[in-house]
Write a protein that holds these residues in place. Structure first.
Motif, PDB file in Angstrom:
ATOM      1  N   GLU A 168       0.842  -1.189   0.000  1.00  0.00           N
ATOM      2  CA  GLU A 168       0.000   0.000   0.000  1.00  0.00           C
ATOM      3  C   GLU A 168       0.883   1.246   0.000  1.00  0.00           C
ATOM      4  O   GLU A 168       1.908   1.277   0.669  1.00  0.00           O
ATOM      5  N   VAL A 169       0.473   2.242  -0.760  1.00  0.00           N
ATOM      6  CA  VAL A 169       1.132   3.547  -0.746  1.00  0.00           C
ATOM      7  C   VAL A 169       0.079   4.578  -0.362  1.00  0.00           C
ATOM      8  O   VAL A 169      -0.875   4.816  -1.120  1.00  0.00           O
ATOM      9  N   ASP A 170       0.233   5.159   0.809  1.00  0.00           N
ATOM     10  CA  ASP A 170      -0.714   6.160   1.291  1.00  0.00           C
ATOM     11  C   ASP A 170      -0.304   7.557   0.845  1.00  0.00           C
ATOM     12  O   ASP A 170       0.889   7.873   0.757  1.00  0.00           O
ATOM     13  N   ASP A 171      -1.304   8.405   0.578  1.00  0.00           N
ATOM     14  CA  ASP A 171      -1.091   9.820   0.244  1.00  0.00           C
ATOM     15  C   ASP A 171      -0.198   9.992  -0.985  1.00  0.00           C
ATOM     16  O   ASP A 171       0.782  10.740  -0.973  1.00  0.00           O
ATOM     17  N   VAL A 172      -0.563   9.282  -2.059  1.00  0.00           N
ATOM     18  CA  VAL A 172       0.192   9.386  -3.307  1.00  0.00           C
ATOM     19  C   VAL A 172       0.232  10.833  -3.774  1.00  0.00           C
ATOM     20  O   VAL A 172      -0.789  11.526  -3.820  1.00  0.00           O
ATOM     21  N   ILE A 173       1.427  11.296  -4.115  1.00  0.00           N
ATOM     22  CA  ILE A 173       1.598  12.641  -4.657  1.00  0.00           C
ATOM     23  C   ILE A 173       1.351  12.594  -6.164  1.00  0.00           C
ATOM     24  O   ILE A 173       1.876  11.716  -6.861  1.00  0.00           O
ATOM     25  N   ASN A 174       0.556  13.511  -6.655  1.00  0.00           N
ATOM     26  CA  ASN A 174       0.269  13.587  -8.086  1.00  0.00           C
ATOM     27  C   ASN A 174       1.593  13.664  -8.863  1.00  0.00           C
ATOM     28  O   ASN A 174       2.367  14.605  -8.671  1.00  0.00           O
ATOM     29  N   PRO A 175       1.878  12.698  -9.756  1.00  0.00           N
ATOM     30  CA  PRO A 175       3.124  12.764 -10.530  1.00  0.00           C
ATOM     31  C   PRO A 175       3.153  13.954 -11.486  1.00  0.00           C
ATOM     32  O   PRO A 175       4.221  14.391 -11.910  1.00  0.00           O
ATOM     33  N   GLY A 176       1.961  14.469 -11.848  1.00  0.00           N
ATOM     34  CA  GLY A 176       1.866  15.655 -12.702  1.00  0.00           C
ATOM     35  C   GLY A 176       1.264  16.799 -11.915  1.00  0.00           C
ATOM     36  O   GLY A 176       1.840  17.273 -10.942  1.00  0.00           O
ATOM     37  N   TYR A 177       0.063  17.218 -12.315  1.00  0.00           N
ATOM     38  CA  TYR A 177      -0.633  18.280 -11.600  1.00  0.00           C
ATOM     39  C   TYR A 177      -2.077  18.305 -12.072  1.00  0.00           C
ATOM     40  O   TYR A 177      -2.434  17.705 -13.084  1.00  0.00           O
ATOM     41  N   ASP A 178      -2.931  18.976 -11.320  1.00  0.00           N
ATOM     42  CA  ASP A 178      -4.331  19.144 -11.695  1.00  0.00           C
ATOM     43  C   ASP A 178      -4.404  20.181 -12.810  1.00  0.00           C
ATOM     44  O   ASP A 178      -4.065  21.356 -12.613  1.00  0.00           O
ATOM     45  N   ARG A 179      -4.842  19.752 -13.982  1.00  0.00           N
ATOM     46  CA  ARG A 179      -4.839  20.665 -15.135  1.00  0.00           C
ATOM     47  C   ARG A 179      -5.856  21.786 -14.984  1.00  0.00           C
ATOM     48  O   ARG A 179      -5.752  22.810 -15.649  1.00  0.00           O
ATOM     49  N   GLY A 180      -6.832  21.590 -14.120  1.00  0.00           N
ATOM     50  CA  GLY A 180      -7.811  22.650 -13.908  1.00  0.00           C
ATOM     51  C   GLY A 180      -7.309  23.749 -13.004  1.00  0.00           C
ATOM     52  O   GLY A 180      -7.523  24.935 -13.255  1.00  0.00           O
ATOM     53  N   THR A 181      -6.602  23.362 -11.931  1.00  0.00           N
ATOM     54  CA  THR A 181      -6.133  24.341 -10.944  1.00  0.00           C
ATOM     55  C   THR A 181      -4.655  24.661 -11.067  1.00  0.00           C
ATOM     56  O   THR A 181      -4.195  25.671 -10.528  1.00  0.00           O
ATOM     57  N   GLY A 182      -3.892  23.783 -11.744  1.00  0.00           N
ATOM     58  CA  GLY A 182      -2.446  23.959 -11.816  1.00  0.00           C
ATOM     59  C   GLY A 182      -1.745  23.559 -10.538  1.00  0.00           C
ATOM     60  O   GLY A 182      -0.529  23.706 -10.428  1.00  0.00           O
ATOM     61  N   LEU A 183      -2.496  23.009  -9.572  1.00  0.00           N
ATOM     62  CA  LEU A 183      -1.952  22.668  -8.262  1.00  0.00           C
ATOM     63  C   LEU A 183      -1.510  21.209  -8.235  1.00  0.00           C
ATOM     64  O   LEU A 183      -2.184  20.322  -8.761  1.00  0.00           O
ATOM     65  N   ARG A 184      -0.407  20.972  -7.585  1.00  0.00           N
ATOM     66  CA  ARG A 184       0.102  19.619  -7.394  1.00  0.00           C
ATOM     67  C   ARG A 184       0.093  19.285  -5.913  1.00  0.00           C
ATOM     68  O   ARG A 184       0.680  19.990  -5.097  1.00  0.00           O
ATOM     69  N   THR A 185      -0.578  18.169  -5.564  1.00  0.00           N
ATOM     70  CA  THR A 185      -0.713  17.797  -4.172  1.00  0.00           C
ATOM     71  C   THR A 185      -0.968  16.298  -4.067  1.00  0.00           C
ATOM     72  O   THR A 185      -0.883  15.567  -5.068  1.00  0.00           O
ATOM     73  N   ASN A 186      -1.272  15.805  -2.874  1.00  0.00           N
ATOM     74  CA  ASN A 186      -1.630  14.403  -2.686  1.00  0.00           C
ATOM     75  C   ASN A 186      -3.004  14.133  -3.290  1.00  0.00           C
ATOM     76  O   ASN A 186      -3.882  14.991  -3.243  1.00  0.00           O
ATOM     77  N   VAL A 187      -3.186  12.926  -3.850  1.00  0.00           N
ATOM     78  CA  VAL A 187      -4.442  12.643  -4.552  1.00  0.00           C
ATOM     79  C   VAL A 187      -5.184  11.424  -4.025  1.00  0.00           C
ATOM     80  O   VAL A 187      -6.370  11.262  -4.305  1.00  0.00           O
ATOM     81  N   GLY A 188      -4.516  10.516  -3.283  1.00  0.00           N
ATOM     82  CA  GLY A 188      -5.217   9.333  -2.815  1.00  0.00           C
ATOM     83  C   GLY A 188      -4.265   8.247  -2.377  1.00  0.00           C
ATOM     84  O   GLY A 188      -3.090   8.489  -2.080  1.00  0.00           O
ATOM     85  N   ASP A 189      -4.766   7.002  -2.352  1.00  0.00           N
ATOM     86  CA  ASP A 189      -4.002   5.851  -1.880  1.00  0.00           C
ATOM     87  C   ASP A 189      -3.949   4.779  -2.956  1.00  0.00           C
ATOM     88  O   ASP A 189      -4.909   4.567  -3.703  1.00  0.00           O
ATOM     89  N   PHE A 190      -2.831   4.069  -3.001  1.00  0.00           N
ATOM     90  CA  PHE A 190      -2.617   3.005  -3.986  1.00  0.00           C
ATOM     91  C   PHE A 190      -2.394   1.689  -3.252  1.00  0.00           C
ATOM     92  O   PHE A 190      -1.760   1.641  -2.202  1.00  0.00           O
ATOM     93  N   GLU A 191      -2.929   0.605  -3.825  1.00  0.00           N
ATOM     94  CA  GLU A 191      -2.723  -0.719  -3.231  1.00  0.00           C
ATOM     95  C   GLU A 191      -2.572  -1.748  -4.334  1.00  0.00           C
ATOM     96  O   GLU A 191      -3.249  -1.684  -5.364  1.00  0.00           O
ATOM     97  N   THR A 192      -1.664  -2.693  -4.120  1.00  0.00           N
ATOM     98  CA  THR A 192      -1.546  -3.819  -5.037  1.00  0.00           C
ATOM     99  C   THR A 192      -1.329  -5.087  -4.232  1.00  0.00           C
ATOM    100  O   THR A 192      -0.601  -5.086  -3.237  1.00  0.00           O
ATOM    101  N   THR A 193      -1.999  -6.147  -4.635  1.00  0.00           N
ATOM    102  CA  THR A 193      -1.836  -7.456  -4.013  1.00  0.00           C
ATOM    103  C   THR A 193      -1.533  -8.468  -5.106  1.00  0.00           C
ATOM    104  O   THR A 193      -1.904  -8.284  -6.267  1.00  0.00           O
ATOM    105  N   GLY A 194      -0.870  -9.544  -4.735  1.00  0.00           N
ATOM    106  CA  GLY A 194      -0.570 -10.536  -5.761  1.00  0.00           C
ATOM    107  C   GLY A 194       0.294 -11.661  -5.268  1.00  0.00           C
ATOM    108  O   GLY A 194       0.527 -11.833  -4.063  1.00  0.00           O
ATOM    109  N   TYR A 195       0.794 -12.448  -6.227  1.00  0.00           N
ATOM    110  CA  TYR A 195       1.631 -13.596  -5.905  1.00  0.00           C
ATOM    111  C   TYR A 195       2.615 -13.846  -7.038  1.00  0.00           C
ATOM    112  O   TYR A 195       2.440 -13.395  -8.180  1.00  0.00           O
TER     113      TYR A 195
END
Length: 650
Positions: A480-507
């Protein structure tokens, strides 16, 4: 998302099938330990008997012998048989690497210890420019690892190590040279040449100098269509001096230059309808200095020092953009009665992101880390490993915004060997990556001054079991990766910030056996990524964070013809179809099966000559690799291609 019980069930059935398949194969004489090592090193002897020793780590380590057998030219070739890695993108300049579904920008990628950080522009590929001809080995640490993986290793680490003069010299020789030429058949065809000189300055010092040039035309896909704008020219140069200053001190100094010239603008990973105008250049310069101190009869001192400077740049007709990193890593390892060791140290890196699209200055970031990692053989049955890092990140944005993040990342692993041949391991690890500059190509981004650090958490359970000349190994994982930082930016606001959480499971599962001169490997791997945004929406693919691919099955056969001084191999992979949600649409990714083969021969009457024949995509399959950026908007994979290589060693 899947829970751990679901993962275990999905893991169990294919694991049982593979084990049964391996155990019901016809029995053969066991190989000796020396024979196994020799086969792995591509020498042509394998006659005696002993137990196989194989781990999943071995399946994520690529040797120079493997690269030579497969006539590796790009990232797809390098990571062809790595169980935890996908590399795809069509032409080399647009290829990306994914470790268990995570983009390599979330990992710590190094060349001789020099980190290759960030993204110049996501359209230009982020896998990193590398020349396979110069590599001694490639080691992949999948998933958040221990404290020695480096700062910000959310998704793991990839370590490229280049050759030195000692690696190439024959026994008793003081000087040598290697000339190599390769012909490629697909589409317009192409060639690659290299000349390498190496030798001893004296008995303690070696040198190596290498020049290479490639000119490769547009390739054809599996339907026989020319894939336009995939032609390129590559120029490489490499120099390294290494040796011993005293019995206790060693030094290595290296410099590498790599330039790829190709058609099109910076948005080079989107396949054009008509050939583009103009030329683009990707370039890397890397200089490293390694200085080590390891006095005899002193268990407390084993100092390793690495200082580096590396610059990666992208240039098209209108814009030049670059990322420059400078830093060092200083560590010492102390032993305690041969049962325990502790490695501790400090590392620092400063990154400068520059583009001539603006005159407002540069984006800059730095990270200072303190770390320690200890390993303790509690008994012959139990080994413990534990450690942690404290990292402080600072971001100085060209618009005047400053962001500071810091935090501690612990890890722990227990390895249990309950019976001979069986090893069970469990890992918990965290990693922190603070605010860092956005893609260097962007010039109108405003950083959020309250941006939080990203933090990954990795849970992993696995085992490795060998019995006579059979082995099986497997892992299940949840990252799990918490508080993922936007690798780019919000094209509407021009602001770059945290956008959410990422999770991967597998084998990951691999089984295999060795029967005399025959080596057999089978495996399956699957990861299930999901990006969940703060507003509750989600998707399975997010640019520069992760990608979604279907369950992948693979098999690998190698056979040594000792009397002929010949080794041959066949590799097959089957990727299942998958429906993958993205921020823009639902992508239906088709299944495909791809076969590759090689033959490597050294005539006994002329052992300085080596002939290597590689046939990629043997049955000319038309497909898009599921890890390709933008999938069918990117480049279709190459159709059948023959690569004929001749090398002569003086």
């Amino acid at each position: 998302m899947q829970n751990t019980n679901q993962i275990t069930k999905r893991f169990a059935l294919p694991g049982i099938l593979l084990l049964v398949g391996a155990c019901t194969s016809s029995h053969a004489d066991e190989l000796s330990a020396n024979a196994v090592a020799e086969l792995n090193e591509a020498t042509l002897t394998a006659n005696e008997a002993a137990q196989v020793d194989h781990t999943l780590a071995d399946s994520n380590t690529v040797t120079s012998e493997e690269l030579e057998r497969w006539s590796a030219t790009d990232l797809e070739d390098i990571f062809r048989s790595s169980i935890s890695v996908n590399a795809a993108g069509g032409r080399p300049q647009t290829q990306d690497i994914f470790i268990r579904g995570l983009q390599s920008t979330t990992a710590n990628v190094t060349v001789d210890g020099a980190p290759q950080v960030g993204a110049i522009f996501y359209h230009a590929g982020t896998g990193g420019s590398i020349e396979p001809e110069l590599l001694k080995s490639v080691k992949v640490s999948a998933g958040t690892g221990n404290a020695l993986s480096g700062a910000g290793a959310l998704g793991g680490a990839i370590a490229y190590e280049t050759k030195d003069g000692f690696d190439l010299l024959e026994d008793g020789a003081t000087v040598g040279a290697l000339l190599k030429g390769t012909y490629y058949s697909s589409g317009d065809g192409g060639y690659k040449t290299s000349a390498t000189g190496y030798g001893l300055i004296n008995e303690d010092w070696s040198y190596i100098a290498s020049l290479g040039y490639s000119d490769v035309g547009n390739y054809e896909d599996g339907d026989g269509n020319e894939v336009i704008d995939t032609e390129y020219q590559r120029t490489s140069a490499f120099f390294k001096v290494s040796g011993n200053l005293t019995e206790a001190q060693s030094l290595s100094v290296s410099y590498e230059y790599l330039e790829d010239q190709s058609i099109g603008a910076a948005r080079m990973n989107i396949a054009p309808a008509v050939s583009a105008d103009g030329t683009s250049y990707k370039e890397r310069n890397t200089a490293t200095v390694h200085y080590d101190i390891n006095p005899a009869n002193n268990d407390w001192v084993n100092v390793e020092t690495n200082a580096y400077w590396t610059e990666r740049s992208l240039q098209d007709a209108t814009t030049e953009t670059s990322i420059t990193s400078i830093g060092f890593d200083l560590r010492n390892t102390s032993l305690f009665k041969e049962a325990a060791k502790v490695t501790y140290g400090v590392d620092y890196r400063e990154d400068t992101y520059e583009t001539d699209k603006t005159t407002a200055g540069d984006d800059a970031g730095d990270v200072l880390g303190l770390y320690a990692q200890g390993d303790w053989d509690v008994s012959e049955f139990v080994t413990l490993s534990a450690g942690g890092r404290f990292d402080r990140y600072t971001l100085d944005e060209r618009g005047g915004v400053d962001v500071d993040n810091s935090g501690f990342s612990p890890n722990g692993t227990i390895i249990v060997r309950p019976t001979e041949g069986l090893e069970i391991h469990a890992t918990y690890a965290e990693a922190l990556r603070g605010a860092y500059p956005t893609q260097a190509y962007f010039d109108t981004v405003t950083q959020d001054p309250d941006m939080k650090a990203e933090r990954s958490t990795n849970l992993e359970l696995g085992f490795e079991y060998t019995i006579k000349n059979y082995y099986i190994a497997a892992n299940i994982f949840q990252l799990e990766v918490d508080d993922v930082i936007n690798p780019g930016y919000d094209r509407g606001t021009g602001l770059r910030t945290n956008v959410g959480d990422f999770e991967t499971t597998g084998y990951e599962i691999m089984a295999g056996a060795q029967f005399g001169a025959l080596n057999v490997e089978l495996g399956v791997t699957e990861s299930d990524p999901e990006m969940t945004y703060y507003d509750g929406s989600s998707d399975e693919e997010y640019s520069l964070v992760g990608t979604n691919t279907g369950r992948t099955w693979f098999g690998n056969l190698e056979y040594v013809f000792e009397e002929l001084n010949l080794i041959t191999g066949w590799y097959v992979s089957y990727v299942e179809a998958i429906d993958s949600d993205t921020a823009r649409a639902l992508r239906e990714k088709s299944s495909y099966t791809v076969h590759d083969a090689y033959l490597r021969w050294t005539p006994k009457s002329l052992d300085a000559l080596t002939v290597n024949l590689t046939l990629s995509n043997v049955f000319d399959k038309y497909y898009y690799d599921q890890a390709t950026f933008a999938y069918t908007s990117g480049y279709a994979a190459s159709g059948r291609e023959l690569a004929l290589s001749l090398s002569y060693k003086f």
